[in-house]
Design an enzyme around this catalytic site. Structure first.
Site, PDB file in Angstrom:
ATOM      1  N   GLU A  60     -28.060  25.712   8.828  1.00 65.25           N
ATOM      2  CA  GLU A  60     -28.258  24.577   8.089  1.00 65.25           C
ATOM      3  C   GLU A  60     -29.317  23.501   9.057  1.00 65.25           C
ATOM      4  OE1 GLU A  60     -24.788  22.655   6.537  1.00 65.25           O
ATOM      5  OE2 GLU A  60     -25.871  20.915   5.861  1.00 65.25           O
ATOM      6  N   ASN A 100     -30.492  19.543   3.511  1.00 69.11           N
ATOM      7  CA  ASN A 100     -29.806  18.675   2.644  1.00 69.11           C
ATOM      8  C   ASN A 100     -30.711  17.749   1.985  1.00 69.11           C
ATOM      9  OD1 ASN A 100     -26.823  18.913   3.374  1.00 69.11           O
ATOM     10  ND2 ASN A 100     -27.948  18.917   5.268  1.00 69.11           N
ATOM     11  N   GLU A 140     -29.734  22.029  -0.367  1.00 71.78           N
ATOM     12  CA  GLU A 140     -28.074  21.668  -0.625  1.00 71.78           C
ATOM     13  C   GLU A 140     -28.231  20.311  -1.367  1.00 71.78           C
ATOM     14  OE1 GLU A 140     -25.511  21.805   2.774  1.00 71.78           O
ATOM     15  OE2 GLU A 140     -26.413  23.647   3.530  1.00 71.78           O
ATOM     16  N   ASP A 147     -23.445  21.705  -2.318  1.00 66.58           N
ATOM     17  CA  ASP A 147     -22.678  21.191  -1.132  1.00 66.58           C
ATOM     18  C   ASP A 147     -21.308  20.465  -1.428  1.00 66.58           C
ATOM     19  OD1 ASP A 147     -22.818  20.827   1.604  1.00 66.58           O
ATOM     20  OD2 ASP A 147     -24.048  19.560   1.798  1.00 66.58           O
ATOM     21  N   GLU A 173     -17.145  26.053   4.664  1.00 69.71           N
ATOM     22  CA  GLU A 173     -17.861  25.022   5.754  1.00 69.71           C
ATOM     23  C   GLU A 173     -16.529  24.555   6.597  1.00 69.71           C
ATOM     24  OE1 GLU A 173     -21.241  21.962   4.780  1.00 69.71           O
ATOM     25  OE2 GLU A 173     -19.496  21.668   3.293  1.00 69.71           O
TER      26      GLU A 173
HETATM   27  P1  C2E Z   1     -22.826  18.212   5.290  1.00 65.93           P
HETATM   28  O1  C2E Z   1     -24.094  18.416   4.470  1.00 65.93           O
HETATM   29  O2  C2E Z   1     -21.727  18.394   4.883  1.00 65.93           O
HETATM   30  O3  C2E Z   1     -23.300  18.637   6.634  1.00 65.93           O
HETATM   31  C1  C2E Z   1     -22.306  19.295   7.382  1.00 65.93           C
HETATM   32  C2  C2E Z   1     -21.967  18.579   8.442  1.00 65.93           C
HETATM   33  O4  C2E Z   1     -20.550  18.969   8.798  1.00 65.93           O
HETATM   34  C3  C2E Z   1     -22.685  18.145   9.850  1.00 65.93           C
HETATM   35  O5  C2E Z   1     -22.283  16.904  10.288  1.00 65.93           O
HETATM   36  C4  C2E Z   1     -22.099  19.148  10.675  1.00 65.93           C
HETATM   37  O6  C2E Z   1     -22.275  18.791  12.158  1.00 65.93           O
HETATM   38  C5  C2E Z   1     -20.656  19.025  10.407  1.00 65.93           C
HETATM   39  N1  C2E Z   1     -19.768  20.216  11.085  1.00 65.93           N
HETATM   40  C6  C2E Z   1     -20.162  21.453  10.764  1.00 65.93           C
HETATM   41  N2  C2E Z   1     -19.180  22.317  11.233  1.00 65.93           N
HETATM   42  C7  C2E Z   1     -18.108  21.524  11.400  1.00 65.93           C
HETATM   43  C8  C2E Z   1     -16.920  21.850  11.664  1.00 65.93           C
HETATM   44  O7  C2E Z   1     -16.386  23.272  12.398  1.00 65.93           O
HETATM   45  N3  C2E Z   1     -15.967  20.943  11.973  1.00 65.93           N
HETATM   46  C9  C2E Z   1     -16.382  19.357  11.554  1.00 65.93           C
HETATM   47  N4  C2E Z   1     -15.601  18.470  11.922  1.00 65.93           N
HETATM   48  N5  C2E Z   1     -17.605  19.185  11.402  1.00 65.93           N
HETATM   49  C10 C2E Z   1     -18.578  20.243  11.171  1.00 65.93           C
HETATM   50  P2  C2E Z   1     -23.717  16.010  10.517  1.00 65.93           P
HETATM   51  O8  C2E Z   1     -24.626  16.787  11.135  1.00 65.93           O
HETATM   52  O9  C2E Z   1     -23.169  14.874  11.241  1.00 65.93           O
HETATM   53  O10 C2E Z   1     -24.237  15.716   8.940  1.00 65.93           O
HETATM   54  C11 C2E Z   1     -23.308  14.808   8.066  1.00 65.93           C
HETATM   55  C12 C2E Z   1     -24.141  14.609   6.878  1.00 65.93           C
HETATM   56  O11 C2E Z   1     -25.191  14.175   6.919  1.00 65.93           O
HETATM   57  C13 C2E Z   1     -24.292  15.952   6.238  1.00 65.93           C
HETATM   58  O12 C2E Z   1     -23.036  16.668   5.690  1.00 65.93           O
HETATM   59  C14 C2E Z   1     -25.288  15.675   5.112  1.00 65.93           C
HETATM   60  O13 C2E Z   1     -24.733  15.246   4.026  1.00 65.93           O
HETATM   61  C15 C2E Z   1     -26.089  14.574   5.750  1.00 65.93           C
HETATM   62  N6  C2E Z   1     -27.344  15.192   6.529  1.00 65.93           N
HETATM   63  C16 C2E Z   1     -27.561  15.562   7.605  1.00 65.93           C
HETATM   64  N7  C2E Z   1     -28.942  15.876   7.736  1.00 65.93           N
HETATM   65  C17 C2E Z   1     -29.367  15.622   6.502  1.00 65.93           C
HETATM   66  C18 C2E Z   1     -30.587  15.814   6.055  1.00 65.93           C
HETATM   67  O14 C2E Z   1     -31.838  16.068   6.570  1.00 65.93           O
HETATM   68  N8  C2E Z   1     -31.027  15.208   4.888  1.00 65.93           N
HETATM   69  C19 C2E Z   1     -29.910  14.445   4.107  1.00 65.93           C
HETATM   70  N9  C2E Z   1     -30.314  14.063   2.897  1.00 65.93           N
HETATM   71  N10 C2E Z   1     -28.839  14.546   4.628  1.00 65.93           N
HETATM   72  C20 C2E Z   1     -28.373  14.876   5.617  1.00 65.93           C
HETATM   73 CA    CA Z   2     -25.079  20.256   3.922  1.00 65.88          CA
HETATM   74 CA    CA Z   3     -20.888  20.013   3.380  1.00 62.20          CA
END
Ligand code: C2E
Ligand code: CA
Ligand code: CA
Length: 742
Positions: free
Chosen positions: A534, A590, A623, A653, A710
């Site tokens: 991802e 995403n 996603e 997602d 996830e």
């Molecule tokens: P998401 O789509 O639900 O992405 C997964 C998030 O969960 C990621 O946080 C990831 O670091 C975190 N995660 C993965 N495995 C675990 C785990 O085992 N435990 C826990 N506690 N967390 C885990 P991240 O990278 O901080 O991203 C947060 C959100 O930001 C994402 O949620 C997504 O909705 C958004 N996001 C991130 N990158 C993009 C992007 O390029 N474009 C858009 N539109 N949204 C993004």
């Molecule tokens: Ca995601």
């Molecule tokens: Ca997610």
């Protein structure tokens, strides 16, 4: 019958007379001054003559006769009625002094100069009579005394032999001297007549300007008497065309309002100002009020004493009325007839000042008002705003201020404790439960309400802004609710402002550095091979610190910056796929609701795919969240189909966090379901979660979709998922999001 020669000489005489000065013409005051000067000159000359007499030892009979004569002349000069008799007395006196001076000096030639001096002096009277008196006296003296006593008149022997010839010679010289005086006199008269003409002309011009001016004008004496008024003035106040004599400003049929103002006249009298300008209100005796722009010009004499006041009266009543109407219009919102924003801010400031902080502000914003306009038309939108304005007016207590701030925003200022405002805010939210009756039928809208209390010393703008922030928090909290302001909201805003700026800076910078894309592996179960990754965006601030997308994605959404941001992530993800080739089966990206709602999204995706040259387009997974699907836009289904048509795959997602039911799943053209972390964490010890996951897995299989669990952090959970036949998982247990090299 008189013959032609006589006619001729008469005409010549007339021409000659026209050339000679008329005499007279000196103003009284001027004449008196000159007469006093000449009288005193005569007296002092007598004293000087006496002094000469003493020195020369000649205080003889002639001297005595002269002194007596001068005494008589002085008495006449003082007591005879002006002007000819006393001036002739002075002229006679001068003749006597000059004659005696000549006699005392035994006819000394230089003593004769005194006659010429006296002629010059007497010309000051500008009158024929004293002038001629002196001339005749002088010629007579020379003729008689010169013939009888030449030794006392001339100091050379030739004169003793021909006294008459010398008398004529002296007479001619004195006459010539007189003639030059007459010419000077005549020239002065011409000059005076000309400037007199100029004055008359100026007076005529002034009269025309004064009388015909359309502006009411007066000329007033320092005692308030109206010396002159123009027709515009009499018509303006309904006065007779000609005012009775002695008519003064106090007799005018109007009084200043309020009555106790100092009179402009008194102010001009008390000071030295050249003019005064002031706007005043008057009440006519007929009851009418009027506003006048008064301009008083003071005319003063050389000493600064007030002589005359010329006043212009500009009636500005109509102008003021128009201004007041305009002011009222500005104060009023045209659509709802409520207060306008500027009027509200003014009144709120006054209220805060008067109540020293005991004032609350309620900010009201219609939820999704744009949708009302878009789906029912602007006319319907206006109707809703008007109806809402009416409803708010009904709820606002008498001591409150209600305004429409613009658009779909309203505000109420309410004196008293915050509890009172909270109750009113609640009532407003509840009042929207009932539909608004508009021309197209009933329509329901909800409102978000923010409430703040003005801190003492706070500006109206600040209080309104706080209530606005609280309203924003109510919107964020899900709309259709009330939120009370707290200081944290301001910090939130502050943080948002800072975040927005760093996001803009990052987009403007070298994006590979400022907006790096990290990847989190997705592994197969139970083998735990990497089957995909991802793409997760990061923001690297200028100070090098990494910011989590959870902190800036919402702001990017709000501001629309998510559009260029999303484009950057897709481009990077596609480049990574090309770079890794067979080593990485797919990358998921995403896509936020705002991105998906944008009409340009599909064309952008199409273009990026083409540029990347990616052969197997199913290696890109998008996603999307339920929230973007819930935004019930009609063409979203079409858009998702278009995306599918490009050959890319789609993942649902955060499944399970929204309102989704399992049956709803089948209406979405998704290939993958991503089970939200909240269902996965602690799965091993929660039988309810296990049951839900089994159900989702079963349904997804039936619909031909794959599943990714996830947020797997615990080994037991991973094993449990494997036993439940979950094909793939993602989580810190396997790997955190890492830089592409890792
Ligand atoms: P998401 O789509 O639900 O992405 C997964 C998030 O969960 C990621 O946080 C990831 O670091 C975190 N995660 C993965 N495995 C675990 C785990 O085992 N435990 C826990 N506690 N967390 C885990 P991240 O990278 O901080 O991203 C947060 C959100 O930001 C994402 O949620 C997504 O909705 C958004 N996001 C991130 N990158 C993009 C992007 O390029 N474009 C858009 N539109 N949204 C993004
Ligand atoms: Ca995601
Ligand atoms: Ca997610």
């Amino acid at each position: 019958m008189l013959g032609p020669p006589f006619e001729q000489s008469r005409r010549a005489a007339r021409t000659l007379l026209a050339l000679v000065p008329t005499g007279g013409g000196l103003p009284d005051k001027e004449w008196q001054g000159r007469h006093r000067l000449l009288t005193w000159s005569m007296i002092t000359s007598t004293v000087a003559l006496t002094a000469i007499g003493i020195v020369r030892n000649r205080l003889d009979a002639e001297w005595f006769v002269t002194v007596v004569l001068i005494a008589c002349c002085t008495v006449c000069a003082y007591f005879l009625p002006p002007r000819r008799l006393p001036s002739s007395a002075v002229a006679l006196g001068f003749t006597a002094i000059c004659a005696d001076l000549v006699a005392m000096s035994d006819g000394l030639t230089e003593a004769h100069f005194s006659f010429f001096i006296a002629i010059g002096a007497l010309a000051l009277y500008r009158d024929w009579v004293p002038f001629l008196t002196f001339l005749i006296g002088t010629v007579a003296h020379h003729a008689f005394v010169g013939s009888l006593l030449p030794g006392m008149t001339y100091d050379h022997p030739s004169a003793y032999q021909h006294p008459l010839r010398w008398a004529m010679l002296h007479g001619a010289a004195v006459l010539l001297c007189a003639a030059t005086q007459v010419i000077a006199w005549r020239l002065t008269e011409t000059e005076e007549r000309r400037s007199g003409d100029d004055l008359t002309q100026a007076e005529a011009q002034f009269t025309a300007a004064f009388e015909e001016a359309p502006i009411p004008m007066t000329m007033m004496a320092p005692d308030g008497q109206l010396l002159r008024v123009n027709p515009a003035f009499t018509a303006w106040l309904g006065l007779p065309e000609v005012l009775p004599p002695g008519y003064s400003a106090a007799d005018l049929p109007c009084r200043p309002e309020p009555a106790d103002q100092p009179l402009m006249l008194d102010r001009l009298l008390a000071s030295q100002v050249p003019s005064l300008r002031e706007e005043r209100t008057y009440r006519h005796d007929n009851g009418r009020f009027f506003h006048v722009d008064m301009h008083c010009n003071a005319l003063r004499d050389d000493a600064g004493a007030l002589q005359l006041v010329v006043t212009h009266f500009l009636d500005v009543t109509e102008k003021r009325a128009q201004e007041a109407t305009l002011q009222r219009k500005i104060r009023q919102d045209a659509l709802t007839k409520l207060l306008s924003r500027s009027a509200f801010e003014d009144d709120l400031a006054d209220l805060i000042e008067a109540r020293a902080g005991e004032v609350c502000v309620i900010y009201i914003d219609v939820d999704r008002f744009k949708a009302v306009n878009d789906s029912h038309g602007h006319g319907a939108g206006d109707e809703v705003l008007r109806a809402l304005g009416g409803r708010l007016a009904g709820l606002t207590p008498d001591d409150g201020l209600l305004a429409r701030l613009g658009g779909d925003e309203f505000a109420i200022a309410l004196p008293g404790p915050i509890r009172r405002a909270e109750i009113l805010g609640d009532a407003i939210v509840r009042s929207c439960d009932a539909a608004f009756q508009i021309a197209r039928g009933p329509l329901t809208v909800t409102v978000s309400v923010g409430v703040s209390a003005a801190a003492s010393g706070e500006s109206a703008e600040g209080a309104l802004h706080s209530a606005d922030l609280a309203m924003y928090a109510a919107k964020q909290g899900g709309r259709d609710r009330i939120r009370m302001f707290d200081a944290g909201m301001r910090q939130d805003t502050q943080r948002r402002v800072v975040a927005e700026q760093s996001l803009r800076d990052a987009l403007d910078g070298d994006r590979a550095k400022t907006l790096p894309v990290w990847f989190q592996p997705i592994v197969s179960l139970p083998a735990r091979n990497i089957v995909g990754a991802e793409a997760l965006i990061r923001l690297r601030r200028a100070d090098g610190q990494l910011v989590s997308p959870a902190d800036f994605i919402p702001i990017a959404e709000e501001t629309g910056l998510v559009i260029p941001l999303g484009e950057h992530v897709i481009r990077t993800a596609l480049a990574s796929l090309q770079h890794w080739g067979n080593r990485l089966p797919y990358v998921s990206v995403n896509v936020s609701p705002r991105q998906l709602a944008e009409a340009g999204f599909v064309p952008m995706l199409t273009q990026e795919l083409a540029i990347s040259g990616l052969q197997d387009r199913s290696r890109l997974v998008l996603e999307i969240t339920e929230t973007s699907l819930l935004q019930n836009s009609l063409d979203l289904k079409e858009r998702l189909d278009a995306i599918k048509g490009l050959g890319v795959r789609m993942a649902l997602d955060d499944f399970g966090t929204g309102y989704s039911s399992l049956t709803w799943l089948q209406s979405v053209p998704a290939d993958i379901v991503k089970l939200d972390r909240s269902f996965v964490a602690g799965l091993a010890s929660d039988s309810d979660k296990a049951a839900i996951i089994s159900a989702v897995l079963w349904l997804a299989k039936a619909l031909g979709m794959s599943v990714i669990a996830e947020g797997v952090e615990e080994e037991e959970d991973a094993q449990m998922l494997g036993r439940a036949d979950c094909p793939a998982a993602q989580g810190y247990l396997f790997s955190r999001p890492v830089e592409p090299q890792a």
